[in-house]
Design a protein around this motif. Structure first.
Motif, PDB file in Angstrom:
ATOM      1  N   GLN A  88       0.985  -1.126   0.039  1.00  0.00           N
ATOM      2  CA  GLN A  88      -0.004  -0.003   0.141  1.00  0.00           C
ATOM      3  C   GLN A  88       0.711   1.164  -0.022  1.00  0.00           C
ATOM      4  O   GLN A  88       0.238   2.410  -0.013  1.00  0.00           O
ATOM      5  N   ARG A 115       3.280   4.053  -1.742  1.00  0.00           N
ATOM      6  CA  ARG A 115       3.784   4.617  -3.204  1.00  0.00           C
ATOM      7  C   ARG A 115       4.827   5.874  -3.169  1.00  0.00           C
ATOM      8  O   ARG A 115       4.734   6.366  -2.102  1.00  0.00           O
ATOM      9  N   ASP A 173       4.942   9.241  -4.758  1.00  0.00           N
ATOM     10  CA  ASP A 173       4.158  10.325  -5.376  1.00  0.00           C
ATOM     11  C   ASP A 173       4.948  11.567  -5.746  1.00  0.00           C
ATOM     12  O   ASP A 173       6.050  12.092  -4.931  1.00  0.00           O
ATOM     13  N   ARG A 178       1.355   6.395   2.066  1.00  0.00           N
ATOM     14  CA  ARG A 178       0.562   5.066   2.149  1.00  0.00           C
ATOM     15  C   ARG A 178      -0.931   5.054   1.815  1.00  0.00           C
ATOM     16  O   ARG A 178      -1.301   5.848   2.544  1.00  0.00           O
ATOM     17  N   SER A 179      -1.277   4.257   0.860  1.00  0.00           N
ATOM     18  CA  SER A 179      -2.915   4.554   0.637  1.00  0.00           C
ATOM     19  C   SER A 179      -3.841   4.102   1.934  1.00  0.00           C
ATOM     20  O   SER A 179      -4.912   4.565   1.896  1.00  0.00           O
ATOM     21  N   ASP A 180      -3.314   3.381   2.808  1.00  0.00           N
ATOM     22  CA  ASP A 180      -4.199   3.118   4.023  1.00  0.00           C
ATOM     23  C   ASP A 180      -4.039   3.957   5.426  1.00  0.00           C
ATOM     24  O   ASP A 180      -4.631   3.662   6.184  1.00  0.00           O
ATOM     25  N   ARG A 223      -2.924  10.893   4.125  1.00  0.00           N
ATOM     26  CA  ARG A 223      -1.984  11.509   3.350  1.00  0.00           C
ATOM     27  C   ARG A 223      -2.175  13.197   3.357  1.00  0.00           C
ATOM     28  O   ARG A 223      -3.301  13.513   3.879  1.00  0.00           O
TER      29      ARG A 223
END
Length: 241
Positions: free
Chosen positions: A4, A6, A8, A20-22, A25
């Motif tokens: 999860q 990434r 950016d 982290r997408s979880d 952010r």
């Protein structure tokens, strides 16, 4: 790398950031706040609740000599530290895991900081819908960390006549100005943020001086979008550097 996780592009100064997408952010609030700050190339600053470290990374590109980021979330601080190393910012950005409410400048350096940056929880925990996750609640609602606690922490980090930059809910401006005055801060600059020119302001940017004199400048509003999904020239310029 976590499934999860990434990397950016910030589209600012060639910077990239691990997220982290979880997990929580960074949002436009942080981008607007860091561009509201006025940094001195000889001064050192601290960012409370730095999260993934987006404001220290950008702030040192905007003229700050050094910025320390502090966050209570160990996972986010680990990501932030990796972003510091990925962007070769080790000499100008430092990341620390801790609760800034129970720290002072002495935990980091031998003299108070020249300025503090904070994007505090600014929604009233006693009213309105609650965020679905505990993590978002900690970041957005003041039930865990009150503004009074934030300002007492700032006092423990900042020098006399040092600058505090913060973003807050525009609907609670009267409350935040009162709390600043109680904590011996004088608001010096205020700028409202409007999504579109014909929409009410939802957020407000505030610069205050610790133990400073009265004298407030109300700056022209920050308009985010010219048309839906089209940034204004000012906001676009941030990403064109």
């Amino acid at each position: 790398m976590n499934d999860q996780e990434r990397l950016d592009d910030l589209i600012i100064d060639g910077l990239q950031i691990y997220q982290r997408s979880d997990m929580f952010r960074f949002s436009f609030d942080a981008i607007a706040l860091i561009h509201f700050c006025r940094f001195n190339s000889r001064h050192a600053y601290v960012d409370f609740g730095t999260g993934t470290g987006v404001m220290p990374l950008i702030g040192t590109s905007l003229g700050a000599r050094h910025i320390t980021g502090i966050d209570i979330n160990e996972t986010l601080i680990e990501l932030a530290q990796r972003s510091v190393e990925h962007n070769s910012k080790q000499d100008v950005v430092k990341m620390l895991c801790g609760d800034y409410r129970h720290m002072s400048y002495r935990d980091i350096q031998d003299k108070p900081f020249d300025g503090v940056i904070v994007n505090p929880p600014f929604y009233d925990s006693e009213s309105g819908a609650k965020p679905t996750s505990e993590e978002r609640a900690l970041a957005l609602h003041d039930g865990h960390t009150t503004l009074d606690e934030v300002l007492k922490a700032v006092q423990s980090f900042i020098k006399c006549k040092g600058r505090l930059w913060m973003i807050y809910s525009a609907s609670r401006l009267q409350y935040v100005l009162h709390e600043l005055e109680v904590a011996n801060f004088q608001a010096k600059r205020i700028r409202f943020i409007h999504g579109m020119i014909d929409k009410p302001a939802k957020l407000v940017l505030i610069e205050a001086i610790y133990q400073g004199r009265a004298g407030l400048v109300l700056e022209p509003p920050l308009i985010v979008y010219e048309n839906p999904n089209v940034y204004t020239k000012e906001v676009s310029s941030w990403y064109e550097r």
